[in-house]
Design a protein around this motif. Sequence first.
Motif, PDB file in Angstrom:
ATOM      1  N   ASN A 222       0.815  -1.211   0.000  1.00 15.41           N
ATOM      2  CA  ASN A 222       0.000   0.000   0.000  1.00 15.41           C
ATOM      3  C   ASN A 222       0.852   1.265   0.000  1.00 15.41           C
ATOM      4  N   LEU A 223       2.041   1.147  -0.560  1.00 16.40           N
ATOM      5  CA  LEU A 223       2.974   2.268  -0.592  1.00 16.40           C
ATOM      6  C   LEU A 223       2.392   3.447  -1.360  1.00 16.40           C
ATOM      7  N   GLU A 224       2.465   4.609  -0.768  1.00 15.93           N
ATOM      8  CA  GLU A 224       2.022   5.826  -1.437  1.00 15.93           C
ATOM      9  C   GLU A 224       2.854   6.038  -2.706  1.00 15.93           C
ATOM     10  N   TYR A 225       2.178   6.380  -3.793  1.00 15.93           N
ATOM     11  CA  TYR A 225       2.820   6.635  -5.091  1.00 15.93           C
ATOM     12  C   TYR A 225       3.470   5.389  -5.694  1.00 15.93           C
ATOM     13  N   LYS A 226       3.014   4.226  -5.276  1.00 17.77           N
ATOM     14  CA  LYS A 226       3.628   2.989  -5.776  1.00 17.77           C
ATOM     15  C   LYS A 226       3.546   2.878  -7.293  1.00 17.77           C
ATOM     16  N   GLN A 227       2.385   3.186  -7.858  1.00 19.19           N
ATOM     17  CA  GLN A 227       2.249   3.024  -9.301  1.00 19.19           C
ATOM     18  C   GLN A 227       3.178   3.964 -10.064  1.00 19.19           C
ATOM     19  N   ARG A 228       3.347   5.163  -9.569  1.00 19.68           N
ATOM     20  CA  ARG A 228       4.294   6.079 -10.214  1.00 19.68           C
ATOM     21  C   ARG A 228       5.708   5.511 -10.160  1.00 19.68           C
ATOM     22  N   LEU A 229       6.075   4.915  -9.038  1.00 21.00           N
ATOM     23  CA  LEU A 229       7.405   4.333  -8.885  1.00 21.00           C
ATOM     24  C   LEU A 229       7.585   3.137  -9.807  1.00 21.00           C
ATOM     25  N   VAL A 230       6.557   2.296  -9.904  1.00 23.96           N
ATOM     26  CA  VAL A 230       6.612   1.140 -10.817  1.00 23.96           C
ATOM     27  C   VAL A 230       6.800   1.606 -12.257  1.00 23.96           C
ATOM     28  N   THR A 231       5.980   2.555 -12.668  1.00 26.14           N
ATOM     29  CA  THR A 231       6.033   3.053 -14.043  1.00 26.14           C
ATOM     30  C   THR A 231       7.399   3.651 -14.365  1.00 26.14           C
ATOM     31  N   LEU A 232       7.951   4.395 -13.425  1.00 24.36           N
ATOM     32  CA  LEU A 232       9.258   5.007 -13.655  1.00 24.36           C
ATOM     33  C   LEU A 232      10.362   3.959 -13.707  1.00 24.36           C
ATOM     34  N   GLY A 233      10.266   2.925 -12.880  1.00 26.79           N
ATOM     35  CA  GLY A 233      11.245   1.842 -12.950  1.00 26.79           C
ATOM     36  C   GLY A 233      11.242   1.186 -14.316  1.00 26.79           C
ATOM     37  N   GLU A 234      10.058   0.930 -14.854  1.00 27.92           N
ATOM     38  CA  GLU A 234       9.944   0.340 -16.196  1.00 27.92           C
ATOM     39  C   GLU A 234      10.498   1.275 -17.265  1.00 27.92           C
TER      40      GLU A 234
END
Length: 463
Positions: A428-440
């Motif tokens: 449930n990490l805040e901004y997780k999806q942004r972090l995932v997308t940036l990693g990709e």
Amino acid sequence: MRMWDGMRMWDGMRMWDGMRMWDEDVGWDGQRVSETRGNPSPRLTARLPGGGRGGVCVFVRKLSIAHSVTRCSAAASLRERAALAMLAAMGGSLVPALIERYVAAMVLSGAGDLLGFKNGSWEFSRDGPAIHRELQQLGGLEKLDASGWMVSDDTVMHLATAEALADWRREDGLSPLYRKMAQKYKNCMKDMTGRAPGLTCIKSARQLQPKVDGGWTIPFDPKGGGCGGAMRAMCIGLRFPHDTELDTLIAIAVESGRMTHHHPTGYLGSLAAALFTAYAVSGKPTESWGKGLLDTLDKAKSYVKTAGKHVEDNLAAWPYFENQWKKYLQERGIADGKSKPTFPEKYGVVERDKFYSSVSYSGWGGSSGHDSTIIAYDAILGSGDSWIELCNRGVFHGGDNDSTGAIAAAWWGAMYGFQEVPKSNFENLEYKQRLVTLGEKLYELSHSSYTRLSAKSSCDAVM
């Protein structure tokens, strides 16, 4: 050669349900460097003896990221366990696919920040043992539910750096990138409520003028040695992980760091954070990282001279960072870049707090550019592939622990992916999806010759 449970092996090597083996060019960890065959949607890569050019790659689609060669859970299927046993018998090991390590570097950096910050109560505690006691009262790290915990300014600014890198085109040159970074840093200050941003970052961001030519440069700051440049620079190493890109990494790490921390102790922390991330991606032995940094400092000094910004002030303040790192490497016995690190016989929570304070500038371990990276590196050297131990050393201490946690966790994720990380630590990490997308995105930009993997197939462990 016939294996159990209907599995076969032969040259050319097709195996069960999406698991393929073939002779192919591979990198240090068995990672593919040529086009996939049949797109098996890998989640893990098997590393076998004799890896390197002409080695053998194994791609496993169904295997859970939480399983390892030595810890195969009862939930794994017979075929999965048979495959693991086969790999172990051949002297191999499982490592996460490279794209997953990129995503893990971004996501776990946020998790390390969040866990150290604990909505401000742990970041500003000077009592490491008290933090550990409270952690146990919450069920320990394995069961910790961090729902409702905020990330601090560290992750917000790391996102800003990564988004600027993701939006930038190399052919445009570096000036447009610096403008993007400066604008992102100004904009992210609007998202700092409750996140305890540093006063230096706040003050410096106000001085940035992204729309003016050269407006990303601020004056030299005799008090600009804090960790604010280091805590947001790891993604630079993800974008430029190759040895041939070292000069670019140095320039961007220095300039991004001194947009808020124009002092060598500050922006060389940014360089260390970025450089060690590149080392983690490239698979360099961890005991060699410190010497690699010292060897890089001469190049960084040459860049600062050539850039021509407050050169005399920068050179006068230069020795502190370098001397502190030399002292640390000598203490751990790794100044040669080859020896294994040595730690005190007794090095628990209390002893680590004392040591972290001793390497700091003002007594708050991790609050400056040099000690934030030294403490994060110390945690990497002492924890191996254990996420729990990394957090015990690099996150849960009586210093600036969200910053050291963000840095150390990024390096760890770049090496080990999500290997046995409790899902509750980042689910449930805040901004997780942004972090995932940036990693990709950073993976795609830095390895454009590789086959791009879909988010679902490569990163569903974090979703």
